[in-house]
Design a protein around this motif. Structure first.
Motif, PDB file in Angstrom:
ATOM      1  N   THR A 186     -11.283   7.529   2.669  1.00 12.54           N
ATOM      2  CA  THR A 186     -10.939   6.787   1.461  1.00 12.54           C
ATOM      3  C   THR A 186     -10.552   5.351   1.790  1.00 12.54           C
ATOM      4  OG1 THR A 186     -10.153   8.814   0.402  1.00 12.54           O
ATOM      5  CG2 THR A 186      -9.414   6.742  -0.535  1.00 12.54           C
ATOM      6  N   VAL A 187      -9.774   5.171   2.852  1.00 10.45           N
ATOM      7  CA  VAL A 187      -9.368   3.822   3.247  1.00 10.45           C
ATOM      8  C   VAL A 187     -10.582   2.996   3.664  1.00 10.45           C
ATOM      9  CG1 VAL A 187      -8.027   2.499   4.925  1.00 10.45           C
ATOM     10  CG2 VAL A 187      -7.052   4.558   3.892  1.00 10.45           C
ATOM     11  N   LEU A 188     -11.505   3.595   4.410  1.00 10.21           N
ATOM     12  CA  LEU A 188     -12.697   2.873   4.849  1.00 10.21           C
ATOM     13  C   LEU A 188     -13.577   2.485   3.653  1.00 10.21           C
ATOM     14  CD1 LEU A 188     -13.733   4.839   8.076  1.00 10.21           C
ATOM     15  CD2 LEU A 188     -12.813   2.518   7.935  1.00 10.21           C
ATOM     16  N   ILE A 189     -13.801   3.427   2.745  1.00  8.98           N
ATOM     17  CA  ILE A 189     -14.645   3.128   1.583  1.00  8.98           C
ATOM     18  C   ILE A 189     -13.975   2.086   0.691  1.00  8.98           C
ATOM     19  CG2 ILE A 189     -15.661   4.099  -0.503  1.00  8.98           C
ATOM     20  CD1 ILE A 189     -16.054   6.699   0.976  1.00  8.98           C
ATOM     21  N   GLY A 190     -12.661   2.229   0.477  1.00 10.25           N
ATOM     22  CA  GLY A 190     -11.954   1.248  -0.336  1.00 10.25           C
ATOM     23  C   GLY A 190     -11.990  -0.143   0.277  1.00 10.25           C
ATOM     24  N   GLY A 191     -11.765  -0.224   1.584  1.00  7.62           N
ATOM     25  CA  GLY A 191     -11.844  -1.522   2.252  1.00  7.62           C
ATOM     26  C   GLY A 191     -13.233  -2.116   2.205  1.00  7.62           C
ATOM     27  N   HIS A 192     -14.240  -1.255   2.344  1.00  9.81           N
ATOM     28  CA  HIS A 192     -15.623  -1.742   2.268  1.00  9.81           C
ATOM     29  C   HIS A 192     -15.944  -2.285   0.885  1.00  9.81           C
ATOM     30  CE1 HIS A 192     -19.952  -1.945   2.867  1.00  9.81           C
ATOM     31  NE2 HIS A 192     -20.112  -1.191   1.793  1.00  9.81           N
ATOM     32  N   LEU A 193     -15.535  -1.565  -0.162  1.00  6.27           N
ATOM     33  CA  LEU A 193     -15.787  -2.039  -1.524  1.00  6.27           C
ATOM     34  C   LEU A 193     -15.042  -3.335  -1.810  1.00  6.27           C
ATOM     35  CD1 LEU A 193     -15.667   1.310  -3.537  1.00  6.27           C
ATOM     36  CD2 LEU A 193     -17.673  -0.108  -3.103  1.00  6.27           C
ATOM     37  N   LEU A 194     -13.817  -3.464  -1.272  1.00  2.00           N
ATOM     38  CA  LEU A 194     -13.053  -4.690  -1.479  1.00  2.00           C
ATOM     39  C   LEU A 194     -13.750  -5.877  -0.829  1.00  2.00           C
ATOM     40  CD1 LEU A 194     -10.529  -6.308  -2.257  1.00  2.00           C
ATOM     41  CD2 LEU A 194      -9.470  -5.503  -0.128  1.00  2.00           C
ATOM     42  N   TRP A 195     -14.141  -5.747   0.424  1.00  2.00           N
ATOM     43  CA  TRP A 195     -14.778  -6.859   1.135  1.00  2.00           C
ATOM     44  C   TRP A 195     -16.175  -7.134   0.573  1.00  2.00           C
ATOM     45  CZ3 TRP A 195     -13.131 -10.659   3.953  1.00  2.00           C
ATOM     46  CH2 TRP A 195     -14.052 -11.420   4.692  1.00  2.00           C
ATOM     47  N   GLN A 196     -16.867  -6.098   0.185  1.00  2.00           N
ATOM     48  CA  GLN A 196     -18.222  -6.270  -0.325  1.00  2.00           C
ATOM     49  C   GLN A 196     -18.246  -6.973  -1.678  1.00  2.00           C
ATOM     50  OE1 GLN A 196     -21.577  -3.198   0.035  1.00  2.00           O
ATOM     51  NE2 GLN A 196     -20.856  -2.861  -2.060  1.00  2.00           N
ATOM     52  N   GLY A 197     -17.135  -6.910  -2.414  1.00  2.00           N
ATOM     53  CA  GLY A 197     -17.099  -7.501  -3.739  1.00  2.00           C
ATOM     54  C   GLY A 197     -17.378  -8.981  -3.760  1.00  2.00           C
ATOM     55  N   ALA A 209      -9.610   2.220  -7.326  1.00  2.00           N
ATOM     56  CA  ALA A 209      -9.882   3.543  -7.894  1.00  2.00           C
ATOM     57  C   ALA A 209     -10.197   4.559  -6.804  1.00  2.00           C
ATOM     58  CB  ALA A 209     -11.031   3.456  -8.885  1.00  2.00           C
ATOM     59  N   VAL A 210     -10.919   4.140  -5.776  1.00  2.00           N
ATOM     60  CA  VAL A 210     -11.232   5.047  -4.669  1.00  2.00           C
ATOM     61  C   VAL A 210      -9.966   5.436  -3.920  1.00  2.00           C
ATOM     62  CG1 VAL A 210     -12.417   5.205  -2.445  1.00  2.00           C
ATOM     63  CG2 VAL A 210     -13.618   4.278  -4.411  1.00  2.00           C
ATOM     64  N   LEU A 211      -9.110   4.462  -3.632  1.00  2.00           N
ATOM     65  CA  LEU A 211      -7.854   4.770  -2.950  1.00  2.00           C
ATOM     66  C   LEU A 211      -6.982   5.692  -3.790  1.00  2.00           C
ATOM     67  CD1 LEU A 211      -6.895   1.270  -1.478  1.00  2.00           C
ATOM     68  CD2 LEU A 211      -7.837   3.227  -0.253  1.00  2.00           C
ATOM     69  N   ALA A 212      -6.920   5.424  -5.096  1.00  2.00           N
ATOM     70  CA  ALA A 212      -6.118   6.276  -5.971  1.00  2.00           C
ATOM     71  C   ALA A 212      -6.685   7.684  -6.046  1.00  2.00           C
ATOM     72  CB  ALA A 212      -6.046   5.668  -7.370  1.00  2.00           C
ATOM     73  N   GLY A 213      -8.007   7.803  -6.107  1.00  2.00           N
ATOM     74  CA  GLY A 213      -8.616   9.128  -6.145  1.00  2.00           C
ATOM     75  C   GLY A 213      -8.297   9.948  -4.909  1.00  2.00           C
ATOM     76  N   GLY A 214      -8.383   9.314  -3.747  1.00  2.00           N
ATOM     77  CA  GLY A 214      -8.029  10.029  -2.527  1.00  2.00           C
ATOM     78  C   GLY A 214      -6.567  10.420  -2.484  1.00  2.00           C
ATOM     79  N   ALA A 215      -5.682   9.523  -2.938  1.00  2.00           N
ATOM     80  CA  ALA A 215      -4.250   9.835  -2.955  1.00  2.00           C
ATOM     81  C   ALA A 215      -3.941  10.959  -3.934  1.00  2.00           C
ATOM     82  CB  ALA A 215      -3.453   8.578  -3.313  1.00  2.00           C
ATOM     83  N   ILE A 216      -4.610  10.969  -5.096  1.00  2.00           N
ATOM     84  CA  ILE A 216      -4.377  12.038  -6.077  1.00  2.00           C
ATOM     85  C   ILE A 216      -4.839  13.379  -5.521  1.00  2.00           C
ATOM     86  CG2 ILE A 216      -5.157  12.925  -8.306  1.00  2.00           C
ATOM     87  CD1 ILE A 216      -5.116  10.053  -9.324  1.00  2.00           C
TER      88      ILE A 216
END
Length: 297
Positions: A186-197, A209-216
């Motif tokens: 989740t951290v890797l995908i979230g970081g990738h989406l943030l930088w890719q934006g 949303a990805v980070l929150a989904g993983g935490a939930i």
């Protein structure tokens, strides 16, 4: 001529939406809502809007569906009394009128749109290569600031209502491998989406949303739900996104004379800083909207 796939997709959206509205069973209704959200995200992808598709799949379908599933057993049963035909006719007439107004609005503009060319001409000075990010965090940054303010208001309402916390199941042996993989993934995908934006579809809302989904998911399995949700610092992190965004607007006013008018040549740095803060804030806000704030003693 419309492709067959698009016709089938449009029909599937209407059918799943109708099922979500008509079925009596709550779980079935929420399932219909989830399917509708995923199909709508696919339709946005077909329309060439992958940023909107990612947001719809992550927030519109995923986290919203999780909130609805959590609330399904707490909502009282709706009365079985049928509505009078006059109300059905009035609702149908209103729906037809609104649909006609939308069709007329779309078809009445014959000239070529001006906004895409304006964005393309000013993209080099925006600090982002992705036109969507340039619009959301530079040209129309006020819109994004208001969206963050809406999340803050929603979290404030949840804090005032103080809903009951969902019950979490203890972590079992089958969930342990899932927990070990989910958090770093989740951290890797979230970081990738943030930088890719900055140059491709992605950004703070999708990453948060990805980070929150993983935490939930980890919270429902009992890994972090009993500890993290009781920390007041998480609520401060949720509020920090709006605060940092507002401070950036005021700082830009002092430096450039325009609210959210970034200094020349430094727009990329400002956007990255704001997006990073918003990612963590959005993740914390969505997590708290599901589990609730820290308990008062």
């Amino acid at each position: 001529m419309l492709p067959v796939f698009d016709v089938v997709l449009a029909a599937a959206i209407l059918v799943s939406a109708a099922l979500a509205l008509w079925v009596r069973d709550r779980i079935a209704a929420v399932s219909g809502f989830l399917v509708t959200g995923l199909l709508v995200s696919l339709s946005w992808l077909r329309l060439g809007a992958p940023d909107v598709a990612l947001a719809e799949a992550a927030i519109g379908a995923g986290l919203t569906g999780a909130l609805l599933l959590r609330s399904a057993h707490r909502i009282p049963c709706a009365p079985s009394k049928a509505l009078p035909p006059s109300l059905w006719c009035a609702a149908g007439a209103l729906a037809i009128a609104i649909s006609g107004a939308i069709v007329w609005t779309v078809t009445s503009f014959g000239a070529a749109p001006v906004y895409p060319s304006l964005v393309a001409d000013n993209l080099p000075e925006s600090g982002a290569q992705n036109p969507v990010t340039a619009v959301l965090l530079n040209f129309r940054a006020w819109d994004t600031l208001l969206e963050i303010a809406v999340l803050f208001v929603a979290l404030t309402v949840v804090i005032m209502v103080a809903p009951a916390r969902p019950r979490t199941a203890p972590l079992g042996p089958l969930v342990q491998p899932f927990a070990r993989v989910l958090l770093p993934l989740t951290v890797l995908i979230g970081g990738h989406l943030l930088w890719q934006g900055g140059h491709a579809p992605g950004g703070a809302f999708q990453a948060g949303a990805v980070l929150a989904g993983g935490a939930i998911a980890l919270g429902l399995s009992g890994v972090i739900g009993s500890k993290l949700t009781r920390q007041n610092g998480l609520a401060l992190l949720a509020i920090a996104g709006l605060a940092i965004f507002a401070l950036a607007a005021l700082a830009a006013e002092v430096l450039t004379g325009a609210l959210l008018g970034y200094p020349a040549g430094e727009a990329k740095t400002w956007i990255i800083a704001i997006e990073s803060a918003l990612t963590l804030s959005i993740a914390a806000t969505l997590f708290l909207l599901f589990f609730g704030p820290a308990e008062r003693h």
